[in-house]
Design a protein around this motif. Structure first.
Motif, short mmCIF file in Angstrom:
data_model
loop_
_atom_site.label_atom_id
_atom_site.label_comp_id
_atom_site.label_asym_id
_atom_site.label_seq_id
_atom_site.Cartn_x
_atom_site.Cartn_y
_atom_site.Cartn_z
N PRO A 10 21.17 -19.61 10.85
CA PRO A 10 22.52 -19.41 10.31
C PRO A 10 22.57 -19.08 8.83
CG PRO A 10 22.12 -21.74 10.77
CD PRO A 10 20.97 -20.98 11.36
N VAL A 11 21.42 -19.22 8.10
CA VAL A 11 21.42 -18.88 6.68
C VAL A 11 21.62 -17.39 6.48
CG1 VAL A 11 18.94 -18.45 6.45
CG2 VAL A 11 20.22 -19.38 4.52
N PHE A 12 21.41 -16.59 7.52
CA PHE A 12 21.58 -15.14 7.41
C PHE A 12 23.06 -14.79 7.58
CE2 PHE A 12 17.12 -15.54 8.21
CZ PHE A 12 16.55 -14.52 7.47
N LEU B 89 16.48 -24.00 -1.07
CA LEU B 89 16.15 -23.68 -2.45
C LEU B 89 15.77 -22.21 -2.62
CD1 LEU B 89 14.16 -26.80 -3.68
CD2 LEU B 89 16.39 -26.03 -4.46
N GLN B 90 14.87 -21.72 -1.79
CA GLN B 90 14.43 -20.32 -1.90
C GLN B 90 15.60 -19.38 -1.61
OE1 GLN B 90 11.49 -19.01 0.92
NE2 GLN B 90 10.94 -17.19 -0.26
N ALA B 91 16.40 -19.73 -0.60
CA ALA B 91 17.54 -18.88 -0.25
C ALA B 91 18.52 -18.77 -1.41
CB ALA B 91 18.23 -19.43 0.99
N MET B 92 18.81 -19.88 -2.07
CA MET B 92 19.79 -19.88 -3.15
C MET B 92 19.28 -19.18 -4.39
SD MET B 92 21.18 -23.79 -2.66
CE MET B 92 22.25 -23.77 -4.08
N GLN B 93 17.98 -19.33 -4.68
CA GLN B 93 17.45 -18.77 -5.92
C GLN B 93 16.95 -17.34 -5.76
OE1 GLN B 93 17.67 -20.40 -8.76
NE2 GLN B 93 16.77 -18.73 -9.94
N GLU B 94 16.22 -17.08 -4.67
CA GLU B 94 15.58 -15.78 -4.50
C GLU B 94 16.31 -14.88 -3.52
OE1 GLU B 94 13.20 -15.23 -6.50
OE2 GLU B 94 12.82 -17.29 -7.15
N LEU B 95 17.30 -15.41 -2.81
CA LEU B 95 18.05 -14.65 -1.80
C LEU B 95 17.13 -14.13 -0.70
CD1 LEU B 95 20.60 -12.65 -4.00
CD2 LEU B 95 20.78 -14.97 -3.08
N THR C 147 22.96 -33.02 9.38
CA THR C 147 22.80 -34.34 10.00
C THR C 147 21.39 -34.84 9.70
OG1 THR C 147 22.11 -33.27 12.06
CG2 THR C 147 24.45 -33.84 11.84
N PRO C 148 21.13 -36.13 9.89
CA PRO C 148 19.80 -36.68 9.58
C PRO C 148 18.67 -36.04 10.39
CG PRO C 148 21.40 -38.45 9.72
CD PRO C 148 22.11 -37.21 10.17
N ASP C 149 18.96 -35.51 11.58
CA ASP C 149 17.89 -34.94 12.42
C ASP C 149 17.78 -33.43 12.27
OD1 ASP C 149 20.29 -34.37 13.61
OD2 ASP C 149 19.62 -34.81 15.66
N LEU C 150 18.50 -32.83 11.33
CA LEU C 150 18.44 -31.38 11.13
C LEU C 150 17.08 -31.00 10.54
CD1 LEU C 150 20.53 -28.97 11.43
CD2 LEU C 150 20.74 -29.10 8.94
N MET C 151 16.49 -29.94 11.08
CA MET C 151 15.18 -29.48 10.62
C MET C 151 15.33 -28.19 9.80
SD MET C 151 13.07 -31.70 11.77
CE MET C 151 11.49 -30.87 11.61
N PRO C 152 14.36 -27.91 8.91
CA PRO C 152 14.43 -26.67 8.13
C PRO C 152 14.57 -25.42 8.99
CG PRO C 152 12.76 -28.11 7.21
CD PRO C 152 13.22 -28.76 8.47
N SER C 153 13.89 -25.40 10.12
CA SER C 153 13.97 -24.22 11.01
C SER C 153 15.37 -24.05 11.60
CB SER C 153 12.94 -24.33 12.13
OG SER C 153 13.16 -25.51 12.90
N ASP C 154 16.15 -25.12 11.66
CA ASP C 154 17.53 -25.01 12.14
C ASP C 154 18.40 -24.24 11.16
OD1 ASP C 154 16.95 -26.52 14.42
OD2 ASP C 154 17.34 -28.41 13.37
N ILE C 155 17.92 -24.10 9.93
CA ILE C 155 18.66 -23.39 8.90
C ILE C 155 18.13 -21.97 8.71
CG2 ILE C 155 19.28 -23.36 6.45
CD1 ILE C 155 19.05 -26.42 6.50
N THR C 156 16.81 -21.88 8.52
CA THR C 156 16.22 -20.58 8.19
C THR C 156 15.94 -19.73 9.42
OG1 THR C 156 14.00 -21.53 8.24
CG2 THR C 156 15.16 -21.53 6.13
N GLY C 157 15.68 -20.36 10.55
CA GLY C 157 15.28 -19.65 11.75
C GLY C 157 13.86 -20.04 12.13
N LEU D 41 21.17 -35.47 -3.56
CA LEU D 41 20.48 -34.22 -3.87
C LEU D 41 19.60 -34.41 -5.11
CD1 LEU D 41 23.31 -31.57 -3.39
CD2 LEU D 41 21.36 -31.97 -1.90
N PRO D 42 18.36 -33.93 -5.07
CA PRO D 42 17.50 -34.00 -6.26
C PRO D 42 18.09 -33.16 -7.40
CG PRO D 42 16.25 -33.38 -4.29
CD PRO D 42 17.69 -33.31 -3.94
N GLU D 43 17.74 -33.53 -8.63
CA GLU D 43 18.27 -32.80 -9.78
C GLU D 43 17.91 -31.32 -9.74
OE1 GLU D 43 16.99 -35.85 -9.98
OE2 GLU D 43 18.90 -36.80 -10.50
N ALA D 44 16.71 -30.99 -9.25
CA ALA D 44 16.29 -29.59 -9.18
C ALA D 44 17.21 -28.78 -8.27
CB ALA D 44 14.85 -29.49 -8.70
N GLN D 45 17.66 -29.40 -7.19
CA GLN D 45 18.56 -28.67 -6.28
C GLN D 45 19.99 -28.66 -6.81
OE1 GLN D 45 17.86 -29.21 -2.23
NE2 GLN D 45 19.45 -27.82 -1.60
#
Length: 360
Positions: free
Chosen positions: A133-135, A156-162, A102-112, A194-198
């Motif tokens: 929840p990324v775990f 990005l880091q999760a998808m590339q570096e796990l 959602t528009p108000d989702l923060m990075p910490s809501d994903i990574t912890g 989504l940006p091309e890099a992602q």
């Protein structure tokens, strides 16, 4: 001409790969590939208990999983995208988490995030990391283009570096790890492309269409009854990790590898082998990661079919999913209604498999 070329070159693929596989194949790997081919059919049978039709989409998702890749899934609402991913997770006994972007989702809501916790015995305070929840083994990023780029980039880091880094500390994600992100092709207001890099981090761009009339009737009949369906586990996480390694050990001939390279190069308007329509309609083409994914996808496609020999036909099967989101068309293409999918179709017709001269 296209049909004759496929028939003649398939024998070249088979001969090249056969000689290579005989020298590198181990009995255990061959047995595992046979097991994977059988498991794929069992998986599809279990998934069909819940998901009616969409057999090709299931194959595409399984191909990505065994390639150790991530998927972008695009389709209108109501086509059971979430249910399909959850059902696959149940059938292969993996942890599943879903994030509604959602528009108000923060990075910490994903990574912890880190919280201050008080030690009751000493009264001291210390930071404690609460995992997000990324775990999970399978993460469904629902409507990923609904959130701002800052939050999108947290994956990005999760998808590339796990792994994820929070507060200067790096945490490893569970294995296997697979991201499936959905996008809604309608209601573009309030979205953040989504940006091309992602986009390039996603191995496949899978398109889901409406079911056939027969499947739609079956869906209406089976989903309007009070019957609970039990999904049996076919594979576990350890078996999937082992099969992912075996897929990467599958050999390919130079013939197949060169064909994958030529397909990717032909999407780049500045390349000498790019056909005229690429130079006319394409602004930016696929990078080297596309070549890697064409080869990996072809290997996985062969493996889930129970085959050890990888051919150019397997490359052609995965080419639309690998290339369509890596081709940026220009205004001329948009004016004439030329989509990236159409460019890929034209490339598959125009780019011949390597001839004998290519190996001199």
């Amino acid at each position: 001409r296209w049909t004759r070329r496929k028939e003649t070159q398939m024998s070249v693929d088979s001969n090249d790969n056969q000689s290579l596989s005989q020298s590198t194949a181990s009995p255990d790997d061959l047995k595992a590939i046979e097991k994977l081919g059988t498991a794929r059919q069992t998986l599809k049978t279990e998934i069909a208990k819940v998901i009616v039709g969409q057999q090709q989409v299931v194959d595409d998702v399984l191909t990505a999983i065994f390639s150790r890749g991530h998927c972008l899934m695009i389709g209108v609402p109501g086509l059971a995208k979430t249910l399909m991913v959850r059902t696959i997770a149940d059938a292969i006994d993996l942890d599943f988490n879903r994030i509604q972007f959602t528009p108000d989702l923060m990075p910490s809501d994903i990574t912890g995030t880190e919280i201050i916790e008080e030690d009751k015995s000493t009264g001291g305070r210390e930071f404690k990391f609460v995992r997000g929840p990324v775990f999970a083994n399978i993460l469904l990023a629902d409507e990923i283009n609904r959130t701002p780029p800052k939050t999108q980039a947290s994956l990005l880091q999760a998808m590339q570096e796990l792994e994820v880094t929070v507060g200067g500390q790096t945490y490893q994600l569970p294995r296997p790890f697979f991201v499936l992100a959905t996008q809604n092709p309608i209601e573009q207001e309030g979205t953040y492309p989504l940006p091309e890099a992602q986009l390039d981090r996603f191995m496949f761009d899978i398109r889901i269409s409406y079911p056939t009339p027969e499947d739609e009737l079956e869906i209406a009949k089976t989903t309007t009854t009070d019957v609970e369906v039990k999904i049996d586990t076919v594979l576990n996480g350890e078996e999937i990790l082992n099969l992912q390694q075996i897929v990467r050990r599958l050999p390919i001939s130079d013939h197949v590898g060169r064909y994958a390279v030529d397909l990717a190069r032909a999407t780049r308007p500045e390349d000498e082998i790019a056909p005229g329509f690429t130079k006319e309609y394409v602004t930016w083409g696929a990078g080297t990661r596309a070549v890697q994914y064409l080869v990996l996808g072809a290997k996985a496609r062969a493996a889930i079919s129970g085959q050890y020999n990888v051919t150019c036909d397997h490359v052609r099967e995965v080419a639309p999913m690998v290339l369509r989101h890596r081709i940026m068309t220009n205004f001329h293409a948009e004016a004439e209604g030329i989509s990236p999918d159409r460019i890929v179709d034209l490339l598959l017709e125009a780019i011949d498999e390597p001839k004998a001269e290519a190996y001199v």
